[in-house]
Design a protein around this motif. Sequence first.
Motif, PDB file in Angstrom:
ATOM      1  N   MET A   1      34.327  58.347  59.534  1.00  0.00           N
ATOM      2  CA  MET A   1      34.798  58.030  58.198  1.00  0.00           C
ATOM      3  C   MET A   1      36.084  58.794  57.930  1.00  0.00           C
ATOM      4  N   GLY A   2      37.134  58.108  57.832  1.00  0.00           N
ATOM      5  CA  GLY A   2      38.415  58.743  57.560  1.00  0.00           C
ATOM      6  C   GLY A   2      39.390  57.726  57.014  1.00  0.00           C
ATOM      7  N   ARG A   3      40.584  58.179  56.810  1.00  0.00           N
ATOM      8  CA  ARG A   3      41.617  57.267  56.309  1.00  0.00           C
ATOM      9  C   ARG A   3      42.252  56.535  57.478  1.00  0.00           C
ATOM     10  N   LYS A   4      42.670  55.314  57.224  1.00  0.00           N
ATOM     11  CA  LYS A   4      43.368  54.549  58.246  1.00  0.00           C
ATOM     12  C   LYS A   4      44.776  55.089  58.407  1.00  0.00           C
ATOM     13  N   ALA A   5      45.294  54.997  59.598  1.00  0.00           N
ATOM     14  CA  ALA A   5      46.645  55.474  59.868  1.00  0.00           C
ATOM     15  C   ALA A   5      47.640  54.596  59.131  1.00  0.00           C
ATOM     16  N   GLY A   6      48.603  55.215  58.507  1.00  0.00           N
ATOM     17  CA  GLY A   6      49.647  54.486  57.807  1.00  0.00           C
ATOM     18  C   GLY A   6      49.295  54.093  56.381  1.00  0.00           C
ATOM     19  N   THR A  59      36.428  64.346  21.998  1.00  0.00           N
ATOM     20  CA  THR A  59      36.341  63.200  21.106  1.00  0.00           C
ATOM     21  C   THR A  59      37.204  62.035  21.563  1.00  0.00           C
ATOM     22  N   SER A  60      38.202  62.297  22.384  1.00  0.00           N
ATOM     23  CA  SER A  60      39.038  61.193  22.835  1.00  0.00           C
ATOM     24  C   SER A  60      38.266  60.371  23.856  1.00  0.00           C
ATOM     25  N   SER A  61      38.077  59.115  23.558  1.00  0.00           N
ATOM     26  CA  SER A  61      37.326  58.240  24.460  1.00  0.00           C
ATOM     27  C   SER A  61      38.312  57.450  25.305  1.00  0.00           C
ATOM     28  N   ARG A  62      38.876  58.120  26.274  1.00  0.00           N
ATOM     29  CA  ARG A  62      39.842  57.505  27.163  1.00  0.00           C
ATOM     30  C   ARG A  62      39.098  56.825  28.298  1.00  0.00           C
ATOM     31  N   LYS A  63      39.442  55.592  28.576  1.00  0.00           N
ATOM     32  CA  LYS A  63      38.791  54.867  29.642  1.00  0.00           C
ATOM     33  C   LYS A  63      39.365  55.304  30.986  1.00  0.00           C
ATOM     34  N   SER A  64      38.485  55.648  31.892  1.00  0.00           N
ATOM     35  CA  SER A  64      38.924  56.085  33.208  1.00  0.00           C
ATOM     36  C   SER A  64      39.388  54.889  34.023  1.00  0.00           C
ATOM     37  N   TRP A  65      40.485  55.045  34.716  1.00  0.00           N
ATOM     38  CA  TRP A  65      41.025  53.968  35.544  1.00  0.00           C
ATOM     39  C   TRP A  65      40.598  54.102  36.986  1.00  0.00           C
ATOM     40  N   GLY A  66      39.809  55.074  37.312  1.00  0.00           N
ATOM     41  CA  GLY A  66      39.446  55.312  38.696  1.00  0.00           C
ATOM     42  C   GLY A  66      40.461  56.228  39.346  1.00  0.00           C
ATOM     43  N   SER A  67      40.249  56.495  40.607  1.00  0.00           N
ATOM     44  CA  SER A  67      41.158  57.418  41.278  1.00  0.00           C
ATOM     45  C   SER A  67      42.455  56.716  41.639  1.00  0.00           C
ATOM     46  N   ILE A  68      43.485  57.497  41.777  1.00  0.00           N
ATOM     47  CA  ILE A  68      44.797  56.941  42.115  1.00  0.00           C
ATOM     48  C   ILE A  68      44.791  56.383  43.534  1.00  0.00           C
ATOM     49  N   ASN A  69      43.984  56.975  44.403  1.00  0.00           N
ATOM     50  CA  ASN A  69      43.930  56.477  45.775  1.00  0.00           C
ATOM     51  C   ASN A  69      43.288  55.092  45.844  1.00  0.00           C
ATOM     52  N   TYR A  70      42.329  54.815  44.978  1.00  0.00           N
ATOM     53  CA  TYR A  70      41.738  53.479  44.911  1.00  0.00           C
ATOM     54  C   TYR A  70      42.805  52.446  44.566  1.00  0.00           C
ATOM     55  N   HIS A  71      43.637  52.758  43.588  1.00  0.00           N
ATOM     56  CA  HIS A  71      44.673  51.815  43.177  1.00  0.00           C
ATOM     57  C   HIS A  71      45.755  51.670  44.243  1.00  0.00           C
ATOM     58  N   LEU A  72      46.063  52.752  44.951  1.00  0.00           N
ATOM     59  CA  LEU A  72      47.016  52.638  46.052  1.00  0.00           C
ATOM     60  C   LEU A  72      46.484  51.718  47.144  1.00  0.00           C
ATOM     61  N   GLN A  73      45.204  51.786  47.427  1.00  0.00           N
ATOM     62  CA  GLN A  73      44.612  50.901  48.418  1.00  0.00           C
ATOM     63  C   GLN A  73      44.687  49.450  47.962  1.00  0.00           C
ATOM     64  N   ARG A  74      44.443  49.205  46.683  1.00  0.00           N
ATOM     65  CA  ARG A  74      44.531  47.838  46.161  1.00  0.00           C
ATOM     66  C   ARG A  74      45.946  47.295  46.295  1.00  0.00           C
ATOM     67  N   LEU A  75      46.935  48.125  45.975  1.00  0.00           N
ATOM     68  CA  LEU A  75      48.312  47.686  46.095  1.00  0.00           C
ATOM     69  C   LEU A  75      48.692  47.437  47.545  1.00  0.00           C
ATOM     70  N   ASN A  76      48.181  48.260  48.438  1.00  0.00           N
ATOM     71  CA  ASN A  76      48.474  48.113  49.843  1.00  0.00           C
ATOM     72  C   ASN A  76      47.884  46.817  50.402  1.00  0.00           C
ATOM     73  N   ARG A  77      46.696  46.408  49.928  1.00  0.00           N
ATOM     74  CA  ARG A  77      46.087  45.157  50.371  1.00  0.00           C
ATOM     75  C   ARG A  77      46.926  43.953  49.957  1.00  0.00           C
ATOM     76  N   GLY A  78      47.475  44.015  48.760  1.00  0.00           N
ATOM     77  CA  GLY A  78      48.293  42.904  48.273  1.00  0.00           C
ATOM     78  C   GLY A  78      49.634  42.803  48.974  1.00  0.00           C
ATOM     79  N   ARG A  79      50.076  43.884  49.547  1.00  0.00           N
ATOM     80  CA  ARG A  79      51.371  43.925  50.202  1.00  0.00           C
ATOM     81  C   ARG A  79      51.320  43.268  51.575  1.00  0.00           C
ATOM     82  N   LYS A  80      50.164  43.250  52.211  1.00  0.00           N
ATOM     83  CA  LYS A  80      50.033  42.721  53.573  1.00  0.00           C
ATOM     84  C   LYS A  80      50.040  41.221  53.598  1.00  0.00           C
TER      85      LYS A  80
END
Length: 80
Positions: A1-6, A59-80
């Motif tokens: 279990m690790g990150r993919k190269a690149g 008291t601030s109910s800020r909605k979490s967007w998830g981790s930044i690495n999750y969103h980077l992976q999503r952007l990377n999938r769309g780029r291919k």
Amino acid sequence: MGRKAGALYINPKKFGSLTKPCMKEMVSFLNCLSLNHMKDEKCVRHKELLSACMDAQTTSSRKSWGSINYHLQRLNRGRK
């Protein structure tokens, strides 16, 4: 279990100051306590500022967007 190269990856530990919004107030309160030999009655103003900051964070109910690495992976999938 690790990150993919690149794959895009951001180390979230480098952004530790972003997750500590009341750090300045806490440090000033602790400094006041140390200067006054742990006498809490002389640091009432610092204590109130720290409490107000902590209450504002809970008291601030800020909605979490998830981790930044999750969103980077999503952007990377769309780029291919």
